[in-house]
Design an enzyme around this catalytic site. Structure first.
Site, PDB file in Angstrom:
ATOM      1  CE  LYS A 157      -1.980  -1.602   3.698  1.00  0.00           C
ATOM      2  NZ  LYS A 157      -2.827  -1.968   4.842  1.00  0.00           N
ATOM      3  CG  ASP A 193      -6.204  -4.212   8.369  1.00  0.00           C
ATOM      4  OD1 ASP A 193      -5.749  -5.345   8.087  1.00  0.00           O
ATOM      5  OD2 ASP A 193      -6.315  -3.305   7.521  1.00  0.00           O
TER       6      ASP A 193
END
Ligand code: BGC
Length: 454
Positions: A157, A193
């Site tokens: 990312k 997450d």
């Protein structure tokens, strides 16, 4: 319009395609779980040391950190307990943006910045004197040795901080806190997450055994039978496995489904050749995919009279939130017109309609691709559990899932189509990353206490 439709038809995946993708995903998942094939598998299936045998949890104040998207967040969470279950109340919460140089400089710079934000948060809430237990949601692929120890395999990312890959992330955090020397923290758990999301939803719904994120990145975790998690000893119960399915395709499994736009997005990214499934689905790339298709249509003289503005020619100018906004347009094309004029083009009505079709094509493919992956996970769970019918809840978070007007429904439909004999409930997690980290820290604290008293 025929020409446009022909170009966009490449984005369509039929049920056979999706079944094929699902089966390939399952194959890679199996390879990731097995010791002999783990190394070469694209889907790493990382053990998280979050197990299905809860020992109950500690109660009290916990600090939670959340690093993995564009922002870094610090939270204070109170975990309590009634007769039935633990509960959590988030009391304070602050977001800090991560400067580009902290993302792409050295690991020391990044973790010093994180420690600085923590220090600021503790000051603001007058809790600097307390040595709180801390749960760290770190949303990257980590090879864990225990719940509070794991090395970063690789950044994703757009993160690139040097000197972090291959190192123990909790160690880097502890070192940065030590370097500052103005507060103390007891880091008790680090989770992905997806795992934090699953845990936070689990406390609302005990059937929640899958966590998924479709935001800047895309990934899922689920409760796997211990006996099939070959990387960890032990046969009893279940352990949560972080699939890291974003890397699916990195061994060529998606080649016939990837289009020229996907190749450009990959080649111009910070990690070419990696996270290819994620690059088809997630918010970090969706807007850019749309922009590349728009440019193709301009170059074919099918859009904007064959002329694009300088802005539209610029990489990254079509943000992912525009995709949601274009598809939310109520039909008067006002929203679409405004977005396009902010990008320096003056569209005709037909141009607006074409832009909308492009957005729909890209986001629908994203929902379908992602649905095939989740269906693969859920079908595997049903098979392993030898259940005639599987009733399961999936906890979900992420900006694409939550903010895009149609992603969710298309995604649910495809998952259900591909999972006969399964009854799936989807729940949206609220602040799952922070709350989940605090909850698992509370469990980890309790387990550590048990180990000490034995
Ligand atoms: C990371 C995962 C994470 C996902 C969603 C991916 O890029 O590799 O660890 O769960 O993004 O944030």
């Amino acid at each position: 319009m025929d020409k446009v439709e022909q170009i966009l038809s490449e984005f369509r995946l039929n049920k056979e395609d999706l079944k094929e993708i699902m089966e390939r995903m399952q194959h890679e998942m199996d390879r990731g779980l097995r010791i002999e094939t783990h190394e070469e598998a694209s889907v790493k299936m990382l053990p998280t040391y979050v197990c299905s045998t809860p020992e109950g949890s500690e109660v009290g104040d916990f600090l939670a950190l959340d690093l993995g998207g564009t922002n870094f967040r610090v939270m204070l969470v109170i975990v309590g307990e009634d007769e039935e279950r633990s509960w959590k109340v988030e009391t304070k919460n602050q977001m800090y943006s991560i400067p580009e140089d902290a993302m792409t400089g050295t690991a020391e710079m990044l973790f010093d910045y994180i420690a600085e934000c923590m220090s600021d948060f503790l000051d603001k809430h007058h809790i600097k004197h307390k040595k709180l237990p801390l749960g760290f949601t770190f949303s990257f692929p980590v090879r864990h040795e225990d719940i509070d120890k794991g090395i970063l395999i690789n950044w994703t990312k757009g993160f690139k901080a040097s000197g972090a890959e291959g190192n123990n992330i909790v160690g880097l955090l502890r070192d940065a806190i030590k370097r500052r020397g103005d507060f103390e923290m007891d880091v008790v758990a680090m989770v992905n997450d997806t795992v934090a999301t699953m845990i936070s939803c689990y406390y609302e719904d005990r059937s929640c055994e899958v966590g998924m994120i479709v935001g800047t990145g895309c990934n899922a975790c689920y409760m796997e039978e211990m006996r099939t998690v070959e990387l960890v000893e032990g046969e009893e119960g279940r352990m949560c496995v972080n699939t890291e399915w974003g890397a699916f395709g990195d061994n060529g499994e998606l080649e016939e489904f990837r289009l020229e736009y996907d190749r450009v997005v990959d080649e111009t990214s910070i990690n070419p050749g990696h996270q290819l499934y994620e690059k088809v689905i997630s918010g970090k790339y969706m807007g850019e995919l749309v922009r590349l298709v728009l440019m193709k249509l301009v170059n074919e003289d099918l859009l904007f009279n064959g002329e694009a503005s300088e802005q539209l020619k610029t990489r990254g100018s079509f943000e992912t939130r525009f995709v949601s906004q274009v598809e939310s347009d109520t039909g008067d094309r006002k929203q679409i017109y405004n977005i396009l004029s902010s990008l320096g083009v003056l569209p005709s009505e037909l141009d607006c309609d074409i832009v909308r079709l492009v957005c729909e094509s890209v986001s629908t493919r994203s929902a379908h691709m992602c649905g095939a992956g989740l269906a693969g996970v859920i079908n595997r769970m049903r098979e392993r559990r030898c259940q005639e019918a599987l009733k399961i809840t999936v906890g979900v978070d992420g900006s694409v899932y939550k903010l895009h007007p149609c992603f969710r429904d298309k995604f649910h439909k495809i998952v259900r189509d591909l999972t006969p004999h399964c009854e799936i409930t989807f729940i949206q997690s609220e602040e799952g990353s922070g709350r989940g980290a605090a909850l698992i820290s509370a469990v980890a604290c309790k387990m550590a206490a048990c180990m000490l008293t034995q």
